[in-house]
Design a protein around this motif. Structure first.
Motif, PDB file in Angstrom:
ATOM      1  N   VAL A  17      -5.522   1.507   1.893  1.00 39.29           N
ATOM      2  CA  VAL A  17      -5.307  -0.412   1.126  1.00 39.29           C
ATOM      3  C   VAL A  17      -4.554  -0.446  -0.303  1.00 39.29           C
ATOM      4  CG1 VAL A  17      -7.133  -1.798   0.447  1.00 39.29           C
ATOM      5  CG2 VAL A  17      -7.003  -0.586   2.391  1.00 39.29           C
ATOM      6  N   THR A  18      -4.757   0.782  -0.751  1.00 41.16           N
ATOM      7  CA  THR A  18      -4.766   0.488  -2.374  1.00 41.16           C
ATOM      8  C   THR A  18      -3.254   0.859  -2.474  1.00 41.16           C
ATOM      9  OG1 THR A  18      -5.809   2.229  -2.861  1.00 41.16           O
ATOM     10  CG2 THR A  18      -4.268   2.334  -4.774  1.00 41.16           C
ATOM     11  N   PRO A  19      -2.072   0.646  -1.788  1.00 34.09           N
ATOM     12  CA  PRO A  19      -0.532   0.872  -2.024  1.00 34.09           C
ATOM     13  C   PRO A  19      -0.783  -0.890  -1.679  1.00 34.09           C
ATOM     14  CG  PRO A  19      -0.307   2.201  -0.801  1.00 34.09           C
ATOM     15  CD  PRO A  19      -1.854   2.281  -0.897  1.00 34.09           C
ATOM     16  N   ARG A  20      -0.895  -1.382  -1.196  1.00 32.61           N
ATOM     17  CA  ARG A  20      -0.872  -2.730  -0.241  1.00 32.61           C
ATOM     18  C   ARG A  20      -1.348  -3.432  -1.359  1.00 32.61           C
ATOM     19  NH1 ARG A  20      -0.558   0.265   3.822  1.00 32.61           N
ATOM     20  NH2 ARG A  20       0.961  -0.605   5.785  1.00 32.61           N
ATOM     21  N   GLY A  22      -7.818   7.715 -11.157  1.00 34.65           N
ATOM     22  CA  GLY A  22      -6.953   8.233 -10.630  1.00 34.65           C
ATOM     23  C   GLY A  22      -7.416   9.283  -9.736  1.00 34.65           C
ATOM     24  N   GLY A  23      -8.476   8.735  -8.596  1.00 36.79           N
ATOM     25  CA  GLY A  23      -8.969   9.783  -7.830  1.00 36.79           C
ATOM     26  C   GLY A  23      -8.351   9.086  -6.206  1.00 36.79           C
ATOM     27  N   ALA A  24      -7.766   8.524  -6.679  1.00 36.22           N
ATOM     28  CA  ALA A  24      -7.298   7.690  -4.861  1.00 36.22           C
ATOM     29  C   ALA A  24      -5.817   8.429  -4.457  1.00 36.22           C
ATOM     30  CB  ALA A  24      -6.845   6.568  -4.870  1.00 36.22           C
ATOM     31  N   LYS A  25      -5.542   8.939  -3.228  1.00 30.91           N
ATOM     32  CA  LYS A  25      -5.060   9.617  -3.553  1.00 30.91           C
ATOM     33  C   LYS A  25      -3.406   8.475  -2.170  1.00 30.91           C
ATOM     34  CE  LYS A  25      -7.068  14.250  -2.489  1.00 30.91           C
ATOM     35  NZ  LYS A  25      -7.990  14.759  -1.233  1.00 30.91           N
ATOM     36  N   TYR A  26      -2.681   8.834  -2.442  1.00 33.00           N
ATOM     37  CA  TYR A  26      -1.689   7.330  -1.773  1.00 33.00           C
ATOM     38  C   TYR A  26      -0.328   7.912  -2.240  1.00 33.00           C
ATOM     39  CZ  TYR A  26      -1.048   4.950  -6.165  1.00 33.00           C
ATOM     40  OH  TYR A  26      -1.053   4.845  -7.168  1.00 33.00           O
ATOM     41  N   LEU A  27       0.497   8.126  -1.609  1.00 34.43           N
ATOM     42  CA  LEU A  27       2.306   7.452  -1.817  1.00 34.43           C
ATOM     43  C   LEU A  27       2.300   7.381  -2.297  1.00 34.43           C
ATOM     44  CD1 LEU A  27       3.335   8.953   1.733  1.00 34.43           C
ATOM     45  CD2 LEU A  27       2.344  10.454   0.195  1.00 34.43           C
ATOM     46  N   LYS A  28       2.688   7.376  -3.422  1.00 34.78           N
ATOM     47  CA  LYS A  28       3.783   5.858  -4.411  1.00 34.78           C
ATOM     48  C   LYS A  28       4.858   5.799  -3.623  1.00 34.78           C
ATOM     49  CE  LYS A  28       0.727   8.131  -8.800  1.00 34.78           C
ATOM     50  NZ  LYS A  28       0.452   8.985  -7.788  1.00 34.78           N
ATOM     51  N   SER A  29       5.344   6.840  -3.469  1.00 36.76           N
ATOM     52  CA  SER A  29       6.477   6.427  -1.738  1.00 36.76           C
ATOM     53  C   SER A  29       6.500   5.062  -1.270  1.00 36.76           C
ATOM     54  CB  SER A  29       7.248   6.743  -1.600  1.00 36.76           C
ATOM     55  OG  SER A  29       6.454   7.604  -0.686  1.00 36.76           O
ATOM     56  N   MET A  74     -10.061   0.363  -5.707  1.00 32.80           N
ATOM     57  CA  MET A  74      -9.181   0.041  -6.624  1.00 32.80           C
ATOM     58  C   MET A  74     -10.313   1.049  -7.948  1.00 32.80           C
ATOM     59  SD  MET A  74      -6.858  -1.551  -5.903  1.00 32.80           S
ATOM     60  CE  MET A  74      -5.954  -2.280  -7.086  1.00 32.80           C
ATOM     61  N   GLY A  75     -11.532   1.088  -7.843  1.00 24.71           N
ATOM     62  CA  GLY A  75     -12.244   1.479  -8.769  1.00 24.71           C
ATOM     63  C   GLY A  75     -11.718   3.309  -8.235  1.00 24.71           C
ATOM     64  N   ARG A  76     -11.216   4.152  -7.698  1.00 20.78           N
ATOM     65  CA  ARG A  76     -10.995   5.048  -7.045  1.00 20.78           C
ATOM     66  C   ARG A  76      -9.301   5.089  -8.145  1.00 20.78           C
ATOM     67  NH1 ARG A  76     -12.740   8.886  -3.619  1.00 20.78           N
ATOM     68  NH2 ARG A  76     -11.305   9.518  -2.195  1.00 20.78           N
ATOM     69  N   PHE A  77      -8.848   3.925  -7.511  1.00 24.74           N
ATOM     70  CA  PHE A  77      -7.310   3.912  -8.574  1.00 24.74           C
ATOM     71  C   PHE A  77      -7.393   4.390  -9.449  1.00 24.74           C
ATOM     72  CE2 PHE A  77      -4.236   1.289  -9.688  1.00 24.74           C
ATOM     73  CZ  PHE A  77      -2.954   2.100 -10.059  1.00 24.74           C
ATOM     74  N   ALA A  78      -8.362   3.347 -10.136  1.00 25.50           N
ATOM     75  CA  ALA A  78      -8.574   2.989 -12.144  1.00 25.50           C
ATOM     76  C   ALA A  78      -8.639   5.012 -12.016  1.00 25.50           C
ATOM     77  CB  ALA A  78      -9.511   2.662 -12.563  1.00 25.50           C
TER      78      ALA A  78
END
Lengths: 241, 233
Positions: free
Chosen positions: B116-119, B7-14, B1-5
Motif C-alpha cells: 500500500v505505501t508505494p502505491r 520511518g517504520g514502514a518496510k517497502y522497496l524504494k524501487s 502512512m503513520g508508519r511511513f512517516a
C-alpha cells in the motif's frame, strides 16, 4: 480451529521433533491447510496455541511473532511467487529485508539457492515464464533463502508429474539430511507420505479431530483405527472383527 | 502512512519508482485527451452564453478558473480511479488469490507497508502533477475553441486567462488533488486487500474500487469546496 462458529478441527495435540519430516494428512476438507495456516502464523486458533521450542507463538507479542516467523520457510501450493518480480528478486526479498548483505552478495546467494533447486540460469525469468513444477522449486528456493529452521510445504507435490514429484521429495530429504531442517508437509499423496515422512498426524473430517499420530509407515500397517489404515491403504483395508 | 512517516514502514524504494511510472507517465495520453476535450466543451458553452452579453472574452476566465479550481483535479482523479485505482484493486486482489499476500505475511513483511505505501506515495505525488498538466491542457483546449469563436487576439485571451487565475485557485486545486490521490489509492488498495479468493471476487473488488473512488472524490470535492469558500480561498 474454526471459521466463525464452524469448527474445523478440535483437541489437536502432537509434537514435531527437530529434524522430522512431519506429514499432516487426512481426507479432503479435513482442515490440513487450515492447520498449516495456524502453524505458520496466518490464522489464529480459536483455542490453544502452537509452541516452538516451548515458546507459545500466538501468546507472544506481535514483534516476537515476526521474529519467530523468520525461522520459518513456507512453500505454498501454487508456489505463490510474487508475479511482478523475477525469480532472483523473489529469493532476494527476504534477504534485503532482514540482512545487511550487499547487492552483489545477495545476487550470488540467490543464484546459489536457485541452483540448489535446479534453476540455475533462470534468475531473470518471471514466474509467468516458467512451468508449474519450476514455480514450486523457485518457491522452495525462496522459502530456503533465510536458511530457516522449519520448512512448511502445502501440498508440495500436487499438480506435479510423478517424476517432478519424486525429484521434489528427494530434494526435501536432501535438505533435511544436509541442513538438519525440520520439514512439515501437508499432503494426501501416499507415495510422498511413505517415501519421506517419518512422523505424522492424521486429521479426520467426520469426528473433526486427530485419529492417529506417528510414523505413517507404521500407521499403514498397525493403526488400530480403520479409517487411518483405509486411507493409507487406498481404501483396501479390511475392518477388524 | 503513520508508519511511513515514522520511518517504520518496510517497502522497496524501487517499487515507488515503478508505481510512479505506471501512475504518471503512462497516464499522460488519456489525461491529455480528456482534459483538452473538457476545456473545449467548457469554452463552447461559455462562448454561447457570454457572447449574448458581449462578454465573450470572459470565456477565458470561465475556462481557467473552472479548470484549475475544480475540473482538472476532479477529472484527473476520476480518470485515475478508473485507471490506476482499478489496477491496484485487481493487482492486489490477484495477489491474494495466488497466496502472494500470505507469502509476504509468513516472511514477517506487513502487506500494508509493502504494497500500500508505494502505491499511496505514487498517487499522492503524481495526481497533483497530472492535475497541473490537465489544467494546462484544459486551458489550451478552451483557447482553441474560444479564439475561433470570439473576436479576441491570442495575446488578449492569454492575458485574460492569466488575470483570472489567483494563487488561491492554484492552491485549492492542488490541495484537492493531493486529497484525491490519497483517496483513490486508499480505495484501490483497500478493496484489493479485502478481496475474496476467486476470480469473480477480483472483478467485484475492481468494480467496488472504482465506484468507491469516484464517490469519495465527489464527496470530498464538495466538502473541500465549502471549506475553501468559507476560508475565502
Amino acid at each position: 480451529m474454526s471459521y466463525g462458529d464452524f469448527v474445523i478441527q478440535k483437541d489437536l495435540n502432537f509434537t514435531v521433533r527437530r529434524g522430522d519430516i512431519f506429514i499432516i494428512m487426512g481426507g479432503s476438507g479435513c482442515g490440513k491447510s487450515t492447520l498449516l495456516k495456524v502453524m505458520i502464523g496466518l490464522k489464529s486458533p480459536s483455542a490453544g496455541d502452537v509452541c516452538y521450542g516451548g515458546e507459545e507463538f500466538w501468546a507472544a507479542a506481535l514483534a516476537r511473532q515476526e521474529e519467530m516467523k523468520r525461522k520459518f520457510g513456507t512453500l505454498f501450493q501454487g508456489g505463490a511467487l510474487w508475479s511482478g518480480m523475477t525469480l532472483a528478486e523473489n529469493v532476494a526479498l527476504p534477504l534485503k529485508q532482514y540482512t545487511r548483505l550487499g547487492d552483489l552478495e545477495i545476487r550470488e546467494l540467490c543464484a546459489y539457492k536457485l541452483a540448489l533447486v535446479g534453476l540455475a540460469g533462470f534468475e531473470d525469468f518471471y514466474p509467468s515464464e516458467i512451468s508449474g513444477g519450476m514455480k514450486k522449486r523457485a518457491g522452495l528456493a525462496r522459502a530456503m533463502a533465510m536458511d530457516p529452521d522449519i520448512l512448511f510445504f502445502d501440498e508440495s507435490s500436487a499438480g506435479l508429474d510423478p517424476i517432478s514429484a519424486k525429484l521434489l521429495d528427494d530434494l526435501i530429504l536432501e535438505l533435511r539430511d544436509s541442513l538438519g531442517t525440520t520439514v512439515v508437509i501437508v499432503t494426501h499423496e501416499l507415495a510422498s507420505i511413505f517415501s519421506i515422512g517419518n512422523n505424522s498426524v492424521f486429521l479426520d473430517p467426520i469426528t473433526k479431530t486427530q485419529l492417529a499420530t506417528g510414523d505413517p509407515k507404521d500407521l499403514g500397517d498397525q493403526s488400530p483405527n480403520f479409517v487411518v489404515r483405509n486411507f493409507l491403504m487406498r481404501g483396501t483395508a479390511t475392518p477388524v472383527e | 502512512m503513520g508508519r511511513f512517516a515514522t520511518g517504520g514502514a518496510k517497502y522497496l524504494k524501487s517499487d515507488v519508482w515503478q508505481q510512479i511510472e505506471e501512475a504518471g507517465a503512462k497516464a499522460l495520453p488519456v489525461v491529455s485527451l480528456i482534459s483538452f476535450l473538457i476545456g473545449m466543451i467548457f469554452a463552447f458553452v461559455g462562448v454561447m452564453q457570454l457572447r449574448a452579453f458581449g462578454a465573450g472574452i470572459y470565456t477565458a476566465n470561465l475556462v481557467a478558473v473552472a479548470t484549475i479550481r475544480d475540473m482538472a483535479p476532479i477529472m484527473t482523479a476520476i480518470i485515475m480511479a478508473g485507471r490506476t485505482g482499478a489496477a491496484y484493486a485487481a493487482e492486489i486482489g490477484t495477489m491474494k488469490v495466488n497466496e502472494e499476500i500470505d507469502a509476504l505475511t509468513t516472511l514477517g513483511i506487513d502487506p500494508m507497508d509493502f504494497l500500500v505505501t508505494p502505491r499511496m506515495l505514487a498517487l499522492i505525488l503524481m495526481i497533483p502533477l497530472l492535475t497541473m498538466y490537465a489544467s494546462l491542457m484544459g486551458i489550451i483546449g478552451g483557447a482553441v475553441v474560444g479564439l475561433s469563436m470570439i473576436d479576441a487576439s491570442f495575446v488578449q485571451y492569454v492575458n485574460q486567462t492569466i488575470a483570472s487565475v489567483t494563487l488561491g485557485s492554484l492552491f485549492s486545486g492542488l490541495l484537492m488533488s493531493i486529497v484525491f490521490g490519497a483517496l483513490v489509492a486508499l480505495a484501490g488498495c483497500q478493496q484489493g486487500m479485502a478481496c475474496g479468493t476467486s476470480a469473480m471476487a477480483v472483478g467485484q473488488a475492481t468494480t467496488r474500487a472504482v465506484v468507491m473512488g469516484i464517490v469519495l472524490i465527489v464527496v470530498s470535492a464538495a466538502i473541500l469546496t465549502i471549506i475553501f469558500i468559507n476560508l475565502g480561498i
